[in-house]
Design an enzyme around this catalytic site. Structure first.
Site, PDB file in Angstrom:
ATOM      1  N   LEU A   1      -9.644 -13.318  26.676  1.00 38.01           N
ATOM      2  CA  LEU A   1     -11.040 -12.526  25.978  1.00 38.01           C
ATOM      3  C   LEU A   1     -11.540 -13.256  24.875  1.00 38.01           C
ATOM      4  O   LEU A   1     -12.589 -13.246  24.339  1.00 38.01           O
ATOM      5  CB  LEU A   1     -10.875 -11.282  25.823  1.00 38.01           C
ATOM      6  CG  LEU A   1     -10.276 -10.181  27.100  1.00 38.01           C
ATOM      7  CD1 LEU A   1      -9.920  -8.853  26.554  1.00 38.01           C
ATOM      8  CD2 LEU A   1     -11.326 -10.239  27.833  1.00 38.01           C
ATOM      9  N   GLY A   2     -10.488 -13.926  24.106  1.00 36.65           N
ATOM     10  CA  GLY A   2     -11.104 -14.507  22.862  1.00 36.65           C
ATOM     11  C   GLY A   2      -9.783 -15.052  22.145  1.00 36.65           C
ATOM     12  O   GLY A   2      -8.473 -14.673  22.506  1.00 36.65           O
TER      13      GLY A   2
ATOM     14  N   GLY B   1      -8.187 -16.433  17.999  1.00 39.24           N
ATOM     15  CA  GLY B   1      -8.527 -16.148  16.624  1.00 39.24           C
ATOM     16  C   GLY B   1      -7.352 -17.214  15.904  1.00 39.24           C
ATOM     17  O   GLY B   1      -6.858 -17.692  16.630  1.00 39.24           O
TER      18      GLY B   1
ATOM     19  N   PHE C   1      -4.708 -16.522  14.353  1.00 38.40           N
ATOM     20  CA  PHE C   1      -3.240 -16.211  14.560  1.00 38.40           C
ATOM     21  C   PHE C   1      -2.922 -15.731  15.824  1.00 38.40           C
ATOM     22  O   PHE C   1      -1.664 -15.481  16.222  1.00 38.40           O
ATOM     23  CB  PHE C   1      -2.727 -15.184  13.347  1.00 38.40           C
ATOM     24  CG  PHE C   1      -3.148 -15.670  12.250  1.00 38.40           C
ATOM     25  CD1 PHE C   1      -2.877 -16.989  11.795  1.00 38.40           C
ATOM     26  CD2 PHE C   1      -3.705 -14.810  11.266  1.00 38.40           C
ATOM     27  CE1 PHE C   1      -3.146 -17.225  10.427  1.00 38.40           C
ATOM     28  CE2 PHE C   1      -4.008 -15.155   9.907  1.00 38.40           C
ATOM     29  CZ  PHE C   1      -3.503 -16.429   9.457  1.00 38.40           C
TER      30      PHE C   1
ATOM     31  N   SER D   1      -4.229 -14.903  20.497  1.00 41.35           N
ATOM     32  CA  SER D   1      -5.228 -15.018  21.718  1.00 41.35           C
ATOM     33  C   SER D   1      -5.102 -13.596  22.235  1.00 41.35           C
ATOM     34  O   SER D   1      -3.976 -13.077  22.341  1.00 41.35           O
ATOM     35  CB  SER D   1      -4.790 -16.012  22.506  1.00 41.35           C
ATOM     36  OG  SER D   1      -4.671 -17.346  21.887  1.00 41.35           O
ATOM     37  N   VAL D   2      -6.287 -13.079  22.718  1.00 44.48           N
ATOM     38  CA  VAL D   2      -6.460 -11.905  23.527  1.00 44.48           C
ATOM     39  C   VAL D   2      -6.783 -11.930  24.643  1.00 44.48           C
ATOM     40  O   VAL D   2      -7.530 -12.759  25.214  1.00 44.48           O
ATOM     41  CB  VAL D   2      -7.196 -11.154  22.695  1.00 44.48           C
ATOM     42  CG1 VAL D   2      -7.521  -9.608  23.356  1.00 44.48           C
ATOM     43  CG2 VAL D   2      -6.981 -10.890  21.183  1.00 44.48           C
TER      44      VAL D   2
ATOM     45  N   LYS E   1      -2.693  -8.601  22.887  1.00 41.60           N
ATOM     46  CA  LYS E   1      -3.185  -9.609  21.569  1.00 41.60           C
ATOM     47  C   LYS E   1      -1.795 -10.060  21.377  1.00 41.60           C
ATOM     48  O   LYS E   1      -0.720  -9.794  21.043  1.00 41.60           O
ATOM     49  CB  LYS E   1      -3.395  -8.833  20.407  1.00 41.60           C
ATOM     50  CG  LYS E   1      -3.467  -9.794  19.113  1.00 41.60           C
ATOM     51  CD  LYS E   1      -4.071  -8.571  17.705  1.00 41.60           C
ATOM     52  CE  LYS E   1      -4.119  -9.806  16.535  1.00 41.60           C
ATOM     53  NZ  LYS E   1      -4.595  -8.795  15.580  1.00 41.60           N
TER      54      LYS E   1
ATOM     55  N   ASP F   1     -11.926  -7.642   7.038  1.00 42.62           N
ATOM     56  CA  ASP F   1     -12.741  -8.847   8.033  1.00 42.62           C
ATOM     57  C   ASP F   1     -13.838  -8.144   8.925  1.00 42.62           C
ATOM     58  O   ASP F   1     -13.757  -8.008  10.038  1.00 42.62           O
ATOM     59  CB  ASP F   1     -11.789  -9.538   8.857  1.00 42.62           C
ATOM     60  CG  ASP F   1     -12.345 -10.777   9.336  1.00 42.62           C
ATOM     61  OD1 ASP F   1     -13.209 -11.077   8.914  1.00 42.62           O
ATOM     62  OD2 ASP F   1     -11.869 -11.416  10.321  1.00 42.62           O
TER      63      ASP F   1
END
Length: 252
Positions: free
Chosen positions: A112-113, A115, A117, A119-120, A134, A230
């Site tokens: 899905l995405g 970051g 730190f 991955s999802v 996550k 954030d």
């Protein structure tokens, strides 16, 4: 331009092929035509024209009043919490092997995405529940430091506008947090992508109010003040009913 020229020509209403007209910030005055393209014109196309009047102007005033009443109602009603807030110990245990199976061995097709730190991945548990997994990058010292605190804090928060934590999985070689899956993705996708439908004014207002209520809970109604460090469209997720949920708190 003289004052006599600062009006909307009624002849524009007769242009049958004109389907959209933006007249914002033109310092127009006088009556707004009621027919043609003006029969369904919205407030965002008329802002910045303080001297406009007529039936359409009255409709805009009514729309603004309805929006103000809606905002007041949403912001003054009691914060919606789910009774019996659980701790992380009360969450169901999900094994590493179940997460491997659910995500098809963390297949790229389920990604899905990513970051800084983590991955999802999208996954489907054996009971048919879709989740977002996550997975933390164990090579990142920062990720390891925040895992325990993130699990502890997120597990004690329960609000309709925060992403729900379902479980956590941790061993020497793997650490992941299992989260509520949001089928409509993040807000950034709806704002910037040309492949998604346009969010209308009411939908945008609802997203803003959901974000505000989520932040209000974190700042004022949780027993410990939690600051979201954030806030950005990619961290606002939308469920199947387009309700907004805050994610990736960047906990302090």
């Amino acid at each position: 331009m003289t004052c006599q020229e600062l009006y909307i020509p009624k002849s524009l209403a007769n242009l049958k092929y004109l389907v959209e007209l933006n007249l914002s910030y033109n310092e127009l005055e006088g009556e707004i035509p009621a027919d043609g393209v003006f029969s369904n014109i919205t407030i965002q196309y008329l802002v910045g024209n303080k001297e406009l009047c007529g039936a359409r102007s009255l409709a805009l005033i009514c729309t603004c009043l309805c929006i103000i009443i809606f905002i007041y109602w949403r912001c003054t009603k009691p914060t919606s919490l789910i009774p019996g807030t659980p701790s992380m110990k009360e969450y169901c245990a999900i094994s590493y092997y179940e997460l491997v199976r659910a995500t098809q061995n963390f297949s790229e097709s389920n990604l899905l995405g990513t970051g800084g730190f983590s991955s999802v991945f999208k996954g489907e548990l054996s009971n048919g529940t879709f989740v977002a997994v996550k997975v933390l990058n164990l090579n990142s010292e920062e990720a390891l430091k925040t895992f325990d605190s993130e699990c502890m804090v997120l597990g004690m928060m329960w609000h309709r506008n925060l992403v729900k934590v379902i479980s956590a999985c941790s061993n020497l070689d793997f650490k992941a947090i299992v989260l509520q899956f949001m089928p409509n993705g993040n807000l950034e996708r709806w704002i910037h992508s040309s492949t998604t439908p346009y969010l209308n004014l009411v939908q945008r207002l609802k997203v803003v109010l959901d974000v505000v209520l989520g932040l209000e809970y974190l700042h004022h109604h949780h027993h410990q003040v939690v600051l979201h460090c954030d806030i950005k469209p990619s961290n606002v997720l939308l469920d199947e009913e387009m309700n907004a949920h805050l994610s990736d708190l960047g906990i302090i």
